[in-house]
Enzyme design. Structure first.
Site, PDB file in Angstrom:
ATOM      1  N   LYS A 247      36.894  42.285 -84.692  1.00 29.68           N
ATOM      2  CA  LYS A 247      36.774  41.277 -85.747  1.00 29.68           C
ATOM      3  C   LYS A 247      35.823  40.186 -85.282  1.00 29.68           C
ATOM      4  O   LYS A 247      36.180  39.330 -84.474  1.00 29.68           O
ATOM      5  CB  LYS A 247      38.135  40.641 -86.073  1.00 29.68           C
ATOM      6  CG  LYS A 247      38.071  39.884 -87.398  1.00 29.68           C
ATOM      7  CD  LYS A 247      39.140  38.829 -87.554  1.00 29.68           C
ATOM      8  CE  LYS A 247      38.804  37.550 -86.863  1.00 29.68           C
ATOM      9  NZ  LYS A 247      37.574  36.880 -87.326  1.00 29.68           N
TER      10      LYS A 247
ATOM     11  N   GLU B 242      34.239  35.199 -88.954  1.00 29.03           N
ATOM     12  CA  GLU B 242      34.077  35.368 -90.408  1.00 29.03           C
ATOM     13  C   GLU B 242      32.804  34.710 -90.925  1.00 29.03           C
ATOM     14  O   GLU B 242      32.330  35.055 -92.005  1.00 29.03           O
ATOM     15  CB  GLU B 242      35.302  34.811 -91.155  1.00 29.03           C
ATOM     16  CG  GLU B 242      35.631  33.337 -90.922  1.00 29.03           C
ATOM     17  CD  GLU B 242      36.487  33.094 -89.681  1.00 29.03           C
ATOM     18  OE1 GLU B 242      36.382  33.864 -88.706  1.00 29.03           O
ATOM     19  OE2 GLU B 242      37.249  32.112 -89.679  1.00 29.03           O
TER      20      GLU B 242
ATOM     21  N   GLU C  46      38.364  34.154 -73.128  1.00 28.17           N
ATOM     22  CA  GLU C  46      37.239  33.355 -72.640  1.00 28.17           C
ATOM     23  C   GLU C  46      37.130  32.173 -73.580  1.00 28.17           C
ATOM     24  O   GLU C  46      36.779  32.339 -74.752  1.00 28.17           O
ATOM     25  CB  GLU C  46      35.963  34.206 -72.628  1.00 28.17           C
ATOM     26  CG  GLU C  46      34.935  33.652 -71.667  1.00 28.17           C
ATOM     27  CD  GLU C  46      33.848  32.883 -72.365  1.00 28.17           C
ATOM     28  OE1 GLU C  46      34.015  31.646 -72.515  1.00 28.17           O
ATOM     29  OE2 GLU C  46      32.841  33.500 -72.760  1.00 28.17           O
TER      30      GLU C  46
ATOM     31  N   GLY D 187      36.624  32.375 -77.790  1.00 30.76           N
ATOM     32  CA  GLY D 187      36.639  31.347 -78.829  1.00 30.76           C
ATOM     33  C   GLY D 187      37.203  30.057 -78.270  1.00 30.76           C
ATOM     34  O   GLY D 187      37.177  29.828 -77.054  1.00 30.76           O
ATOM     35  N   GLY D 188      37.708  29.227 -79.154  1.00 37.16           N
ATOM     36  CA  GLY D 188      38.202  27.916 -78.746  1.00 37.16           C
ATOM     37  C   GLY D 188      39.556  28.006 -78.038  1.00 37.16           C
ATOM     38  O   GLY D 188      40.315  28.965 -78.235  1.00 37.16           O
TER      39      GLY D 188
ATOM     40  N   CYS E 231      29.518  28.319 -74.511  1.00 38.55           N
ATOM     41  CA  CYS E 231      30.785  27.973 -73.844  1.00 38.55           C
ATOM     42  C   CYS E 231      30.541  27.316 -72.498  1.00 38.55           C
ATOM     43  O   CYS E 231      31.288  26.445 -72.090  1.00 38.55           O
ATOM     44  CB  CYS E 231      31.671  29.205 -73.721  1.00 38.55           C
ATOM     45  SG  CYS E 231      30.849  30.572 -72.935  1.00 38.55           S
TER      46      CYS E 231
ATOM     47  N   GLU F 210      35.567  19.315 -75.670  1.00 35.76           N
ATOM     48  CA  GLU F 210      34.410  20.171 -75.923  1.00 35.76           C
ATOM     49  C   GLU F 210      33.810  19.812 -77.289  1.00 35.76           C
ATOM     50  O   GLU F 210      34.487  19.893 -78.310  1.00 35.76           O
ATOM     51  CB  GLU F 210      34.834  21.645 -75.915  1.00 35.76           C
ATOM     52  CG  GLU F 210      33.648  22.568 -76.051  1.00 35.76           C
ATOM     53  CD  GLU F 210      34.046  24.047 -76.017  1.00 35.76           C
ATOM     54  OE1 GLU F 210      34.945  24.441 -76.772  1.00 35.76           O
ATOM     55  OE2 GLU F 210      33.430  24.796 -75.236  1.00 35.76           O
TER      56      GLU F 210
ATOM     57  N   THR G 185      42.723  28.198 -80.343  1.00 40.05           N
ATOM     58  CA  THR G 185      42.970  29.549 -80.875  1.00 40.05           C
ATOM     59  C   THR G 185      43.445  30.470 -79.753  1.00 40.05           C
ATOM     60  O   THR G 185      44.319  31.319 -79.969  1.00 40.05           O
ATOM     61  CB  THR G 185      41.698  30.102 -81.546  1.00 40.05           C
ATOM     62  OG1 THR G 185      41.258  29.149 -82.515  1.00 40.05           O
ATOM     63  CG2 THR G 185      41.953  31.421 -82.234  1.00 40.05           C
TER      64      THR G 185
HETATM   65  O1  TXE Z   1      36.671  28.926 -83.127  1.00 39.39           O
HETATM   66  P1  TXE Z   1      37.890  29.915 -83.101  1.00 39.39           P
HETATM   67  P2  TXE Z   1      36.162  27.899 -84.241  1.00 39.39           P
HETATM   68  C1  TXE Z   1      35.186  26.157 -79.521  1.00 39.39           C
HETATM   69  C2  TXE Z   1      34.263  25.039 -79.934  1.00 39.39           C
HETATM   70  C3  TXE Z   1      34.480  24.973 -81.399  1.00 39.39           C
HETATM   71  C4  TXE Z   1      35.951  25.249 -81.479  1.00 39.39           C
HETATM   72  C5  TXE Z   1      36.443  25.750 -82.810  1.00 39.39           C
HETATM   73  O2  TXE Z   1      34.671  23.850 -79.321  1.00 39.39           O
HETATM   74  O3  TXE Z   1      34.156  23.720 -81.920  1.00 39.39           O
HETATM   75  O4  TXE Z   1      36.170  26.249 -80.516  1.00 39.39           O
HETATM   76  O5  TXE Z   1      35.592  26.761 -83.307  1.00 39.39           O
HETATM   77  C6  TXE Z   1      39.246  33.943 -84.713  1.00 39.39           C
HETATM   78  N1  TXE Z   1      44.328  34.698 -84.510  1.00 39.39           N
HETATM   79  N2  TXE Z   1      34.493  27.417 -79.396  1.00 39.39           N
HETATM   80  O6  TXE Z   1      37.271  27.355 -85.034  1.00 39.39           O
HETATM   81  O7  TXE Z   1      38.941  29.560 -84.064  1.00 39.39           O
HETATM   82  C7  TXE Z   1      38.123  33.504 -85.627  1.00 39.39           C
HETATM   83  O8  TXE Z   1      38.223  34.151 -86.875  1.00 39.39           O
HETATM   84  C8  TXE Z   1      43.318  35.529 -84.199  1.00 39.39           C
HETATM   85  C9  TXE Z   1      34.167  27.840 -78.066  1.00 39.39           C
HETATM   86  O9  TXE Z   1      35.077  28.555 -84.966  1.00 39.39           O
HETATM   87  O10 TXE Z   1      38.269  30.027 -81.682  1.00 39.39           O
HETATM   88  C10 TXE Z   1      36.915  33.907 -84.815  1.00 39.39           C
HETATM   89  O11 TXE Z   1      36.684  35.298 -84.951  1.00 39.39           O
HETATM   90  N3  TXE Z   1      42.031  35.184 -84.295  1.00 39.39           N
HETATM   91  C11 TXE Z   1      33.799  29.259 -78.019  1.00 39.39           C
HETATM   92  C12 TXE Z   1      37.358  33.626 -83.380  1.00 39.39           C
HETATM   93  O12 TXE Z   1      38.777  33.559 -83.433  1.00 39.39           O
HETATM   94  C13 TXE Z   1      41.727  33.949 -84.724  1.00 39.39           C
HETATM   95  C14 TXE Z   1      33.010  29.796 -79.128  1.00 39.39           C
HETATM   96  C15 TXE Z   1      36.833  32.330 -82.787  1.00 39.39           C
HETATM   97  O13 TXE Z   1      37.195  31.270 -83.616  1.00 39.39           O
HETATM   98  C16 TXE Z   1      42.745  33.036 -85.085  1.00 39.39           C
HETATM   99  C17 TXE Z   1      33.432  29.277 -80.416  1.00 39.39           C
HETATM  100  C18 TXE Z   1      44.085  33.456 -84.955  1.00 39.39           C
HETATM  101  N4  TXE Z   1      45.107  32.663 -85.265  1.00 39.39           N
HETATM  102  C19 TXE Z   1      34.125  28.113 -80.503  1.00 39.39           C
HETATM  103  N5  TXE Z   1      42.150  31.896 -85.486  1.00 39.39           N
HETATM  104  C20 TXE Z   1      33.364  29.808 -76.718  1.00 39.39           C
HETATM  105  N6  TXE Z   1      34.259  29.906 -75.736  1.00 39.39           N
HETATM  106  O14 TXE Z   1      32.231  30.215 -76.551  1.00 39.39           O
HETATM  107  C21 TXE Z   1      40.811  32.078 -85.392  1.00 39.39           C
HETATM  108  N7  TXE Z   1      40.550  33.315 -84.942  1.00 39.39           N
END
Ligand code: TXE
Length: 489
Positions: A173, A176, A248, A226-227, A282, A383, A230
């Protein structure tokens, strides 16, 4: 462009029929319509991956045959480079040259794991009792792969390549908001003939489709980038069936410059560390730690260079920094800039949305630099994930280490110094998983990637990234086949 799920070898709409508009962040225009999956679509994909795994159609193939598919995927990614880079830029905003780099890296990632999979992976053990013990690596089963929007194709490939190489089946996935190149990758996966059900793609949001992948008892492992917020949710959701997890997550990485560093090199990498990919990295070097004696001179040069960065649409060859990925994310970054001002930091560069003609509909933010910060400010601790650099001052080595480690994160760190012993001494004291000396940001498919502390669990890339998608089995062979004799009768 109409973007669909790829489940059990077929392109399908979301069961609900819902869709989402995919936006070009350089001008706010709709570039595609993607299906908006929910938990029920994720369930279908998981079922297909489960059946494909249990059938052995993929895991029972000799490693060299799985590798052959991965090599073909790599070649096709490169053949379609011109198309893919344009799409990645349209979807994410990054300049073409960055997109081109990511796609080349993605192809090489497939090649790296295609090469690795047929290499030896176990050990033998000299054990007592006339026995021989050994280990083999086996696939974990169904792997859920969830990725963010900052490197839409590459983040997926970092997981897909090792997961498939190891013999797992997958439910992937992507974010989105940036699904376009993931769909193209799955077209390639279909084209090279990977058996149906082995690789499944689900487009949709995290709180429904993603949550189902993290919770499902038919998923054996979840690998997430991701964040941190999450990441915590994923850990909780994964607890139900004690899934293996790799996370990560975020960072607030220190980039430390000592007075004895080559200043032009350090300035150049400080810019690259924070403004590459518009700071949406990141490991972005988002905290610049400067030795007191060079602070003012360094800032003068840094600001001079930062003001020269050409911000614009990614399809303009002159562009050096693109927009932020979405309006919501731009607003989050602009809000942090306001917080920085209110906290009393001094803004010495940028700080605003760019609204000049041609860019006014996009999500462009100026390269921004704050000085006069204190360690507990939110802009120093949290961050921001945008083109916003915060500068901290230090007196000596000890203070640099203390400031560098004063964060809940532990992802990246850099040190610039011409004293090799000092640079290594400092790096070894920093609690971070990816570190650089006299450079910043280079990433290699061959070397492990991941964080200490709240920056995550596990490592991607390299042999470590392969092992994350395997279970270790001990096989113990009795070489003297006779009764154990533990009980007398
Ligand atoms: O990321 P999310 P968001 C950090 C960065 C950013 C913040 C929020 O600070 O401002 O995170 O970004 C999926 N169960 N990074 O909200 O939510 C989501 O659909 C399962 C750092 O965009 O972490 C997407 O596919 N999956 C980072 C993925 O998680 C879930 C890169 C990442 O989204 C979910 C991006 C759930 N409950 C943001 N909720 C890095 N480490 O590089 C969301 N997702």
């Amino acid at each position: 462009m109409n973007l669909k799920n790829f489940i059990n070898g077929k392109w399908v709409e979301a069961e609900s029929g819902l869709t989402r508009e995919i936006i070009n962040p350089a001008n706010g225009e709709v570039i595609a319509i993607a299906c908006e999956s929910d938990a029920s679509d994720a369930c279908l994909a998981i079922k297909a991956a489960r059946e494909a795994f249990d059938s052995g159609v993929w895991s029972n193939l000799p490693a060299i045959e799985r590798a052959a598919f991965l090599f073909k995927i790599a070649d096709k990614l490169e053949e379609r480079m011109d198309e893919l880079k344009v799409l990645e830029t349209l979807d994410n905003g990054k300049p073409h040259r960055e997109a081109e780099f990511d796609i080349g890296d993605a192809a090489n990632c497939f090649r790296y794991y295609a090469g690795l999979v047929s290499k030896p992976h176990g050990y033998t053990y000299d054990v007592p009792d006339g026995a021989q013990a050994m280990t083999v690596r086996e696939p974990i089963g169904v792997c859920g792969l969830i990725t963010p929007w900052n490197y839409p194709l590459l983040m997926g490939v970092w997981k897909i390549a090792p997961a498939l190489a190891a013999g797992n089946t997958i439910v992937y996935k992507p974010s989105e908001i940036t699904p376009v190149t993931s769909v193209k990758l799955f077209e390639i996966i279909e084209e090279v003939g990977i058996p149906k059900g082995v690789a499944n793609l689900v487009l949709g949001p995290g709180n429904t489709a993603g949550q189902e992948i993290a919770e499902s008892h038919d998923v054996d492992k979840v690998s997430f980038t991701g964040g941190t917020v999450t990441g915590r949710k994923i850990m909780q959701a994964a607890a139900g069936n004690i899934k293996k997890i790799s996370l990560e997550l975020g960072g607030k990485s220190p980039n430390i410059v000592f007075a004895d560093a080559d200043l032009e090199t350090a300035v150049d990498y400080a810019l690259f560390g924070i403004f590459a990919n518009s700071g949406q990295v990141c490991t972005a070097g988002s905290r610049l730690l400067l030795e007191e004696s060079i602070h003012d001179h360094f800032i003068e040069r840094l600001v001079e260079r930062a003001r020269m960065i050409r911000v614009g649409a990614g399809d303009n060859p002159a562009t050096e920094m693109g927009p932020l990925v979405s309006e919501a994310h731009m607003n989050k970054v602009l809000n942090y800039i306001e917080i920085g001002k209110q906290e009393g930091a001094t803004l010495v560069c940028g700080g605003k949305r760019i609204t000049e003609a041609g860019l006014e509909k996009g999500y462009f933010v100026e390269p921004t630099i704050f000085v006069d910060t204190t360690p507990n400010m939110r802009i120093v601790q949290e961050e921001i994930f945008g083109p916003v650099l915060v500068v901290q001052k230090f007196k000596d080595e000890q203070e640099a280490i203390k400031l560098a480690n004063n964060t809940v994160y532990g992802l990246g760190a850099g040190v610039f110094s011409n004293d090799g012993a000092k640079a290594l001494r400092v790096i070894k004291k920093i609690r971070a998983g990816i570190t650089w000396i006299n450079t910043y940001h280079p990433t290699y498919n061959e070397a492990p990637w991941g964080g200490y502390k709240q920056s995550g669990i596990g490592r991607g890339l390299g042999t470590y990234g392969f092992e994350e998608f395997t279970e270790v089995k001990q096989i113990n062979i009795n070489l003297q086949v006779e009764p154990v004799g533990w009980f007398e009768n």
